[in-house]
Design a protein around this motif. Structure first.
Motif, PDB file in Angstrom:
ATOM      1  N   ASP A 115       0.829  -1.204   0.000  1.00  0.00           N
ATOM      2  CA  ASP A 115       0.000   0.000   0.000  1.00  0.00           C
ATOM      3  C   ASP A 115       0.869   1.262   0.000  1.00  0.00           C
ATOM      4  O   ASP A 115       1.212   1.792   1.042  1.00  0.00           O
ATOM      5  CB  ASP A 115      -0.899  -0.051   1.257  1.00  0.00           C
ATOM      6  CG  ASP A 115      -1.904   1.074   1.260  1.00  0.00           C
ATOM      7  OD1 ASP A 115      -2.125   1.683   0.199  1.00  0.00           O
ATOM      8  OD2 ASP A 115      -2.467   1.355   2.337  1.00  0.00           O
ATOM      9  N   ILE A 116       1.218   1.751  -1.197  1.00  0.00           N
ATOM     10  CA  ILE A 116       2.067   2.954  -1.290  1.00  0.00           C
ATOM     11  C   ILE A 116       1.163   4.169  -1.562  1.00  0.00           C
ATOM     12  O   ILE A 116       0.041   4.005  -2.035  1.00  0.00           O
ATOM     13  CB  ILE A 116       3.137   2.823  -2.408  1.00  0.00           C
ATOM     14  CG1 ILE A 116       2.478   2.446  -3.746  1.00  0.00           C
ATOM     15  CG2 ILE A 116       4.215   1.826  -2.018  1.00  0.00           C
ATOM     16  CD1 ILE A 116       3.435   2.437  -4.926  1.00  0.00           C
ATOM     17  N   PRO A 117       1.639   5.385  -1.255  1.00  0.00           N
ATOM     18  CA  PRO A 117       0.834   6.576  -1.541  1.00  0.00           C
ATOM     19  C   PRO A 117       0.431   6.598  -3.012  1.00  0.00           C
ATOM     20  O   PRO A 117       1.267   6.427  -3.895  1.00  0.00           O
ATOM     21  CB  PRO A 117       1.783   7.735  -1.215  1.00  0.00           C
ATOM     22  CG  PRO A 117       2.756   7.158  -0.254  1.00  0.00           C
ATOM     23  CD  PRO A 117       2.927   5.724  -0.642  1.00  0.00           C
ATOM     24  N   THR A 118      -0.871   6.771  -3.245  1.00  0.00           N
ATOM     25  CA  THR A 118      -1.403   6.667  -4.606  1.00  0.00           C
ATOM     26  C   THR A 118      -2.427   7.768  -4.840  1.00  0.00           C
ATOM     27  O   THR A 118      -3.179   8.110  -3.936  1.00  0.00           O
ATOM     28  CB  THR A 118      -2.090   5.285  -4.776  1.00  0.00           C
ATOM     29  OG1 THR A 118      -1.105   4.264  -4.562  1.00  0.00           O
ATOM     30  CG2 THR A 118      -2.690   5.099  -6.156  1.00  0.00           C
ATOM     31  N   VAL A 119      -2.425   8.330  -6.050  1.00  0.00           N
ATOM     32  CA  VAL A 119      -3.497   9.266  -6.403  1.00  0.00           C
ATOM     33  C   VAL A 119      -4.244   8.730  -7.622  1.00  0.00           C
ATOM     34  O   VAL A 119      -3.695   7.981  -8.430  1.00  0.00           O
ATOM     35  CB  VAL A 119      -2.977  10.696  -6.720  1.00  0.00           C
ATOM     36  CG1 VAL A 119      -2.353  11.347  -5.501  1.00  0.00           C
ATOM     37  CG2 VAL A 119      -2.017  10.698  -7.887  1.00  0.00           C
ATOM     38  N   LEU A 120      -5.512   9.117  -7.706  1.00  0.00           N
ATOM     39  CA  LEU A 120      -6.350   8.737  -8.837  1.00  0.00           C
ATOM     40  C   LEU A 120      -6.476   9.953  -9.750  1.00  0.00           C
ATOM     41  O   LEU A 120      -6.748  11.052  -9.272  1.00  0.00           O
ATOM     42  CB  LEU A 120      -7.730   8.309  -8.320  1.00  0.00           C
ATOM     43  CG  LEU A 120      -8.753   7.909  -9.369  1.00  0.00           C
ATOM     44  CD1 LEU A 120      -8.314   6.651 -10.121  1.00  0.00           C
ATOM     45  CD2 LEU A 120     -10.121   7.671  -8.728  1.00  0.00           C
ATOM     46  N   VAL A 121      -6.271   9.743 -11.051  1.00  0.00           N
ATOM     47  CA  VAL A 121      -6.312  10.860 -11.989  1.00  0.00           C
ATOM     48  C   VAL A 121      -7.272  10.590 -13.137  1.00  0.00           C
ATOM     49  O   VAL A 121      -7.177   9.565 -13.811  1.00  0.00           O
ATOM     50  CB  VAL A 121      -4.901  11.135 -12.580  1.00  0.00           C
ATOM     51  CG1 VAL A 121      -4.966  12.257 -13.613  1.00  0.00           C
ATOM     52  CG2 VAL A 121      -3.918  11.506 -11.481  1.00  0.00           C
ATOM     53  N   GLN A 122      -8.191  11.532 -13.333  1.00  0.00           N
ATOM     54  CA  GLN A 122      -9.035  11.505 -14.522  1.00  0.00           C
ATOM     55  C   GLN A 122      -8.414  12.476 -15.519  1.00  0.00           C
ATOM     56  O   GLN A 122      -8.470  13.687 -15.332  1.00  0.00           O
ATOM     57  CB  GLN A 122     -10.468  11.940 -14.170  1.00  0.00           C
ATOM     58  CG  GLN A 122     -11.334  12.109 -15.406  1.00  0.00           C
ATOM     59  CD  GLN A 122     -12.795  12.395 -15.070  1.00  0.00           C
ATOM     60  OE1 GLN A 122     -13.177  12.421 -13.903  1.00  0.00           O
ATOM     61  NE2 GLN A 122     -13.590  12.617 -16.085  1.00  0.00           N
ATOM     62  N   ASN A 123      -7.822  11.940 -16.578  1.00  0.00           N
ATOM     63  CA  ASN A 123      -7.162  12.814 -17.561  1.00  0.00           C
ATOM     64  C   ASN A 123      -8.116  13.143 -18.719  1.00  0.00           C
ATOM     65  O   ASN A 123      -9.191  12.580 -18.834  1.00  0.00           O
ATOM     66  CB  ASN A 123      -5.891  12.123 -18.085  1.00  0.00           C
ATOM     67  CG  ASN A 123      -5.075  13.053 -18.973  1.00  0.00           C
ATOM     68  OD1 ASN A 123      -5.016  14.258 -18.740  1.00  0.00           O
ATOM     69  ND2 ASN A 123      -4.467  12.511 -20.019  1.00  0.00           N
ATOM     70  N   LYS A 124      -7.683  14.062 -19.546  1.00  0.00           N
ATOM     71  CA  LYS A 124      -8.412  14.531 -20.744  1.00  0.00           C
ATOM     72  C   LYS A 124      -9.697  15.261 -20.370  1.00  0.00           C
ATOM     73  O   LYS A 124     -10.737  15.085 -21.010  1.00  0.00           O
ATOM     74  CB  LYS A 124      -8.710  13.364 -21.709  1.00  0.00           C
ATOM     75  CG  LYS A 124      -7.474  12.556 -22.115  1.00  0.00           C
ATOM     76  CD  LYS A 124      -7.708  11.682 -23.317  1.00  0.00           C
ATOM     77  CE  LYS A 124      -6.531  10.752 -23.571  1.00  0.00           C
ATOM     78  NZ  LYS A 124      -6.657   9.918 -24.755  1.00  0.00           N
ATOM     79  N   ILE A 125      -9.646  16.100 -19.327  1.00  0.00           N
ATOM     80  CA  ILE A 125     -10.871  16.822 -18.977  1.00  0.00           C
ATOM     81  C   ILE A 125     -11.179  17.953 -19.962  1.00  0.00           C
ATOM     82  O   ILE A 125     -12.245  18.560 -19.894  1.00  0.00           O
ATOM     83  CB  ILE A 125     -10.881  17.357 -17.524  1.00  0.00           C
ATOM     84  CG1 ILE A 125      -9.659  18.209 -17.245  1.00  0.00           C
ATOM     85  CG2 ILE A 125     -11.058  16.260 -16.505  1.00  0.00           C
ATOM     86  CD1 ILE A 125      -9.890  19.153 -16.093  1.00  0.00           C
ATOM     87  N   ASP A 126     -10.257  18.196 -20.902  1.00  0.00           N
ATOM     88  CA  ASP A 126     -10.603  19.119 -21.990  1.00  0.00           C
ATOM     89  C   ASP A 126     -11.675  18.507 -22.886  1.00  0.00           C
ATOM     90  O   ASP A 126     -12.308  19.204 -23.673  1.00  0.00           O
ATOM     91  CB  ASP A 126      -9.344  19.455 -22.814  1.00  0.00           C
ATOM     92  CG  ASP A 126      -8.620  18.209 -23.289  1.00  0.00           C
ATOM     93  OD1 ASP A 126      -8.638  17.919 -24.482  1.00  0.00           O
ATOM     94  OD2 ASP A 126      -8.040  17.491 -22.445  1.00  0.00           O
ATOM     95  N   LEU A 127     -11.903  17.193 -22.736  1.00  0.00           N
ATOM     96  CA  LEU A 127     -12.923  16.513 -23.548  1.00  0.00           C
ATOM     97  C   LEU A 127     -14.177  16.209 -22.726  1.00  0.00           C
ATOM     98  O   LEU A 127     -14.902  15.254 -23.024  1.00  0.00           O
ATOM     99  CB  LEU A 127     -12.343  15.206 -24.132  1.00  0.00           C
ATOM    100  CG  LEU A 127     -11.096  15.363 -25.006  1.00  0.00           C
ATOM    101  CD1 LEU A 127     -10.562  14.004 -25.440  1.00  0.00           C
ATOM    102  CD2 LEU A 127     -11.405  16.207 -26.245  1.00  0.00           C
ATOM    103  N   LEU A 128     -14.440  17.031 -21.712  1.00  0.00           N
ATOM    104  CA  LEU A 128     -15.582  16.766 -20.812  1.00  0.00           C
ATOM    105  C   LEU A 128     -16.917  16.670 -21.560  1.00  0.00           C
ATOM    106  O   LEU A 128     -17.827  15.957 -21.120  1.00  0.00           O
ATOM    107  CB  LEU A 128     -15.676  17.857 -19.744  1.00  0.00           C
ATOM    108  CG  LEU A 128     -15.035  17.550 -18.382  1.00  0.00           C
ATOM    109  CD1 LEU A 128     -15.318  18.660 -17.391  1.00  0.00           C
ATOM    110  CD2 LEU A 128     -15.469  16.194 -17.820  1.00  0.00           C
TER     111      LEU A 128
END
Ligand code: GTP
Length: 202
Positions: free
Chosen positions: A113-126
């Motif tokens: 369990d290492i420090p982790t972030v969740l990323v939603q990319n391409k929000i220019d295409l919302l």
């Protein structure tokens, strides 16, 4: 070896389905560029950037792993020794969102369990999104991950999200914004001064 001859290095793995923007994110963070062309990562790749944390030089090593399952055996080997993880999915790719839990498990199997972030990319295409906001936020909550929305193309939030993956401590709240004190894992390496600037392609 003298203490001043050493530097702190943090290994960060960037993981997620193919074409979600992992290579682009690393390139943006390390080289400040974005290219529209898609070139599938074969196995793994690696870029680094020197940053200063609490007055100390830190070498952030960003490992770019292939999103295709055919490369699983290779990429898994490179998770080892990772101290932080960026899990990426794309706004326009439902499968990439649904695959996040399994990517997390693959990383956890190798490094815990290492420090982790969740990323939603391409929000220019919302406008073309296939994932509701509540769904993405719900997943982050369920997995207990800090959640970022980025556009590598528009250079939105990329620095913040990569910087905040590294082991850190929340120090307080200033004008409603979190203040982050990074606490890098002291994995020391022999210092080699790079005359060609703050990041380089290996
Ligand atoms: N519109 C838009 N396109 C993006 C963004 N980020 C990346 N892309 C594009 O998405 C495509 C895939 O990007 P890559 O960075 O190669 O994806 P990857 O996740 O590394 O893919 P694999 O190597 O197959 O694992 C490329 O054509 C990029 O230009 C973004 O924020 N917005």
């Amino acid at each position: 070896m003298l203490e001043e001859d050493m530097e702190v290095a943090i290994k960060v793995v960037v993981v997620g389905n193919g074409a979600v923007g992992k290579s682009s994110m690393i390139q943006r963070y390390c080289k400040g560029i974005f290219t529209k062309d898609y070139k599938k990562t074969i196995g793994v790749d690696f870029l680094e950037r020197q940053i200063i944390v609490n007055g100390e030089d830190v070498r952030l090593m960003l490992w770019d792993t292939a999103g295709q399952e055919e490369f699983d055996a290779i990429t898994k080997a490179y998770y080892r020794g990772a101290q932080a993880c960026v899990l990426v999915f794309s706004t326009t790719d439902r499968e990439s969102f649904e695959a996040i839990s399994s990517w997390r498990e693959k990383v956890e199997m190798e490094v815990g369990d290492i420090p982790t972030v969740l990323v939603q990319n391409k929000i220019d295409l919302l406008d073309d999104t296939v994932i509701k906001n509540e769904e993405a936020e719900g997943l982050a909550k369920r997995l207990k991950l800090r959640f970022y929305r980025t556009s590598v193309k528009e250079d939105l939030n990329v620095n913040e999200c990569v910087f905040n993956t590294t082991p850190h401590q929340t120090a307080g709240d200033l004008n409603g914004r979190e203040v982050i004190n990074l606490r890098p894992n002291k994995q020391r390496t022999k210092k080699t001064k790079n005359p060609f600037g703050s990041c380089r392609l290996l």
